[in-house]
Design a protein around this motif. Sequence first.
Motif, short mmCIF file in Angstrom:
data_model
loop_
_atom_site.label_atom_id
_atom_site.label_comp_id
_atom_site.label_asym_id
_atom_site.label_seq_id
_atom_site.Cartn_x
_atom_site.Cartn_y
_atom_site.Cartn_z
N MET A 1 9.68 0.27 0.50
CA MET A 1 8.29 0.56 0.25
C MET A 1 7.34 -0.34 1.05
O MET A 1 6.16 -0.17 1.00
N SER A 2 7.81 -1.29 1.76
CA SER A 2 6.97 -2.31 2.37
C SER A 2 6.00 -1.78 3.42
O SER A 2 5.02 -2.44 3.71
N ASN A 3 6.22 -0.61 3.97
CA ASN A 3 5.30 -0.07 4.97
C ASN A 3 4.27 0.87 4.35
O ASN A 3 3.57 1.57 5.06
N LYS A 4 4.15 0.88 3.03
CA LYS A 4 3.21 1.73 2.32
C LYS A 4 2.14 0.87 1.64
O LYS A 4 2.38 -0.28 1.35
N ASN A 5 0.98 1.47 1.39
CA ASN A 5 -0.11 0.74 0.76
C ASN A 5 -0.49 1.39 -0.56
O ASN A 5 -0.40 2.62 -0.72
N CYS A 6 -0.98 0.58 -1.47
CA CYS A 6 -1.42 1.03 -2.78
C CYS A 6 -2.58 2.02 -2.63
O CYS A 6 -3.52 1.78 -1.86
N ALA A 11 -3.49 -2.48 -0.83
CA ALA A 11 -2.62 -3.63 -0.56
C ALA A 11 -1.24 -3.13 -0.16
O ALA A 11 -0.77 -2.10 -0.67
N PRO A 12 -0.56 -3.84 0.74
CA PRO A 12 0.82 -3.47 1.07
C PRO A 12 1.70 -3.59 -0.17
O PRO A 12 1.52 -4.51 -0.98
N LEU A 13 2.62 -2.67 -0.32
CA LEU A 13 3.47 -2.67 -1.51
C LEU A 13 4.66 -3.61 -1.34
O LEU A 13 5.31 -3.60 -0.30
N ALA A 14 4.91 -4.38 -2.37
CA ALA A 14 6.10 -5.22 -2.43
C ALA A 14 7.24 -4.37 -2.99
O ALA A 14 7.00 -3.33 -3.62
N GLU A 15 8.44 -4.79 -2.76
CA GLU A 15 9.59 -4.03 -3.25
C GLU A 15 9.66 -4.03 -4.78
O GLU A 15 9.99 -3.04 -5.38
N GLN A 16 9.33 -5.15 -5.41
CA GLN A 16 9.48 -5.27 -6.85
C GLN A 16 8.15 -5.01 -7.56
O GLN A 16 7.12 -5.58 -7.20
N PHE A 34 1.95 -3.47 -8.19
CA PHE A 34 2.19 -4.04 -9.51
C PHE A 34 0.88 -4.38 -10.21
O PHE A 34 0.68 -4.06 -11.37
N ARG A 35 -0.06 -5.01 -9.50
CA ARG A 35 -1.32 -5.44 -10.10
C ARG A 35 -2.13 -4.24 -10.61
O ARG A 35 -2.61 -4.25 -11.75
N CYS A 36 -2.27 -3.22 -9.80
CA CYS A 36 -3.04 -2.04 -10.22
C CYS A 36 -2.37 -1.30 -11.37
O CYS A 36 -3.05 -0.79 -12.26
N ARG A 37 -1.07 -1.27 -11.38
CA ARG A 37 -0.34 -0.65 -12.50
C ARG A 37 -0.57 -1.42 -13.78
O ARG A 37 -0.89 -0.85 -14.82
N GLU A 38 -0.42 -2.73 -13.73
CA GLU A 38 -0.56 -3.58 -14.92
C GLU A 38 -1.97 -3.56 -15.49
O GLU A 38 -2.17 -3.64 -16.69
N GLN A 39 -2.97 -3.46 -14.62
CA GLN A 39 -4.37 -3.50 -15.05
C GLN A 39 -4.97 -2.10 -15.22
O GLN A 39 -6.15 -1.96 -15.50
#
Length: 53
Positions: A1-6, A11-16, A34-39
Amino acid sequence: MSNKNCTSCNAPLAEQGATEFKCPVCEQKIYRCFRCREQSIPYICAKCGFRGP
């Protein structure tokens, strides 16, 4: 997923903690960090304009 953005914050997506899924209306891929999902930051589908949490 690292070449994709939120879809929400661009923001670039982290694997986890990141996710991708299809828009419930048009099936365009939606990417969430992760941040946008959590918030529960809203997102807007670039193809059809669907808004989701």
